[in-house]
Design an enzyme around this catalytic site. Structure first.
Site, PDB file in Angstrom:
ATOM      1  N   ASP A 155       0.830  -1.291  -0.005  1.00 28.91           N
ATOM      2  CA  ASP A 155      -0.090  -0.090   0.083  1.00 28.91           C
ATOM      3  C   ASP A 155       0.793   1.413  -0.105  1.00 28.91           C
ATOM      4  O   ASP A 155       1.979   1.361   0.433  1.00 28.91           O
ATOM      5  CB  ASP A 155      -0.832  -0.052   1.128  1.00 28.91           C
ATOM      6  CG  ASP A 155      -0.270  -0.164   2.467  1.00 28.91           C
ATOM      7  OD1 ASP A 155       0.803  -0.922   2.705  1.00 28.91           O
ATOM      8  OD2 ASP A 155      -0.618   0.754   3.570  1.00 28.91           O
ATOM      9  N   GLU A 207      -0.115  -1.125   5.689  1.00 26.61           N
ATOM     10  CA  GLU A 207       0.944  -0.696   6.580  1.00 26.61           C
ATOM     11  C   GLU A 207       0.818   0.562   6.925  1.00 26.61           C
ATOM     12  O   GLU A 207       1.400   1.219   8.001  1.00 26.61           O
ATOM     13  CB  GLU A 207       2.494  -1.098   5.844  1.00 26.61           C
ATOM     14  CG  GLU A 207       3.590  -0.769   6.879  1.00 26.61           C
ATOM     15  CD  GLU A 207       4.071   0.549   6.767  1.00 26.61           C
ATOM     16  OE1 GLU A 207       5.204   0.860   7.643  1.00 26.61           O
ATOM     17  OE2 GLU A 207       3.872   1.367   5.973  1.00 26.61           O
ATOM     18  N   HIS A 236       6.055   9.708   1.650  1.00 24.62           N
ATOM     19  CA  HIS A 236       4.819  10.366   1.875  1.00 24.62           C
ATOM     20  C   HIS A 236       4.598  11.782   1.100  1.00 24.62           C
ATOM     21  O   HIS A 236       4.014  12.621   1.433  1.00 24.62           O
ATOM     22  CB  HIS A 236       4.578  10.533   3.087  1.00 24.62           C
ATOM     23  CG  HIS A 236       4.400   9.103   4.077  1.00 24.62           C
ATOM     24  ND1 HIS A 236       4.104   8.843   5.270  1.00 24.62           N
ATOM     25  CD2 HIS A 236       4.702   7.977   3.409  1.00 24.62           C
ATOM     26  CE1 HIS A 236       3.963   7.840   5.655  1.00 24.62           C
ATOM     27  NE2 HIS A 236       4.224   7.014   4.678  1.00 24.62           N
TER      28      HIS A 236
END
Length: 359
Positions: free
Chosen positions: A75, A133, A336
């Site tokens: 993910d 996760e 991110h």
């Protein structure tokens, strides 16, 4: 649904690009999991393959004396206008840009390539491609796998292919979040002397934090830096009321030579005289580099391991008794972010190191 065809024997750089172009935000990994499962079943016949939700597991059963577990999550965080994959540079300077390039589809690609090409490894190998996760621990696929397929997480070394700048990051820090509460007495601010200001009382808490000197601890040649930081201050009920409560939230990163109980006892000592409550906790992981298989892996990586300054799922494997390291392509500081990108050279290096290690 048409399943994407992945060529596991292809250049792992191109395999990374193919994985990145399949969106797999946490909770929506089904399409990618299906592609991974189909590719492993059709192109890696030497592996036993099982599906668990949106996780895919594969392993050899050659009866080797040692087993290495390689783990990576499928993910990503939500897409931020950074798909499909974009390329810059060429050849040795090629860079892949896009959501998941660093965290952690480049690592997944290296694992998949190894799964298909390591047909006669000197260690038995287990590959764990898991879901969720990037969200709360209760949804993490490893939690379900440990509960339902625990024998798939046994071995002599765990390598979590999270981004590590293609160097071995050993173990990980523990993390604890606590609240430190001060109390006062409400009063109208026009008559403030009739009350006790809880926010003012928190000044001593902040002073202790400002003067705190964190430890630096060396374990197995790796230097771990501890930390203690206020991350939130909450107090006050209105603009004309002396507050009767203030809560300072503090995050503590502690070296893995401390147990969670020892870390909690330390914080209660630091904030002696105040009400301290633990609101979040995850144990760290000792590097375990004294184990022979771990030493062999560090040797294959050709360099001095460094401490993992952060928490990763290596802690889950350490809790199961496996020495565990992080080793994967990409700079973790880019995870991110919209600017996420991974050099092709990192992907190639990780693939070469793991190939050398298992043969």
């Amino acid at each position: 649904m048409v399943t994407l065809a992945l060529d596991l024997a292809a250049n792992p750089v191109e395999l990374t690009a193919a994985l990145v172009d399949v969106p797999s935000v946490s909770g929506n990994e089904a399409a990618l999991a299906a592609a991974v499962e189909h590719a492993l079943r059709s192109q890696a016949r030497h592996l036993e393959v099982v599906r668990s939700g949106n996780a895919v597991l594969a392993r050899t059963r050659f009866g080797r004396p040692t087993r290495v577990v390689l783990a990576g999550h499928l993910d990503t965080v939500p897409i931020n206008n950074n798909l499909p994959v974009r390329r810059t540079g060429a050849g040795a300077d090629l860079v892949l840009h896009g959501c998941g390039t660093v965290d952690m589809k480049a690592g997944d690609a290296v694992m998949l390539h190894l799964a298909a090409t390591a047909t006669e490894p000197r260690h038995d190998l287990t590959f764990v491609f898991y879901d969720c996760e990037e969200v709360e621990a209760a949804r993490n696929g490893l939690t379900r796998i440990e509960r339902e397929l625990s024998d798939w997480l046994t071995g002599d070394l765990a390598v979590v292919c999270e981004p590590s700048n293609a160097v071995v990051e050993a173990g990980c820090q523990g993390t604890m979040r606590v609240t430190v509460r001060t109390n006062g007495k409400r009063a109208h601010t026009a008559r403030g002397w009739l009350g006790v200001n809880a926010i003012h009382a928190a000044g001593e808490v902040l002073r202790r934090l400002a003067e705190y000197e964190p430890r630096q601890v060396e374990i197995d040649g790796c230097q771990y830096h501890e930390g203690l930081q206020a991350v939130c201050v909450e107090g006050g009920v209105a603009g004309n009321v002396v507050p009767d409560e203030c809560v300072v939230t503090v995050n503590h990163r502690f070296a893995p030579d401390r147990s969670p109980e020892q870390a909690e006892a330390h914080l209660r000592e630091v904030f002696a005289g105040y009400e301290v409550s633990v609101v979040d906790l995850a144990a760290g992981a000792l590097p375990g580099l004294s184990h022979q298989v771990a030493r062999d892996f560090v040797r294959a990586a050709g360099g001095q391991p460094v401490a993992k300054l952060g928490w990763t799922d290596v802690a889950r494997f350490a809790a199961l008794g496996l020495p565990a390291v992080n080793f994967g392509p990409g700079d973790p500081s880019l995870a991110h972010t919209r600017e996420e990108h991974v050099p092709a050279a990192d992907i190639r290096r990780c693939a070469e190191v793991l190939t050398q290690f298992v043969h």
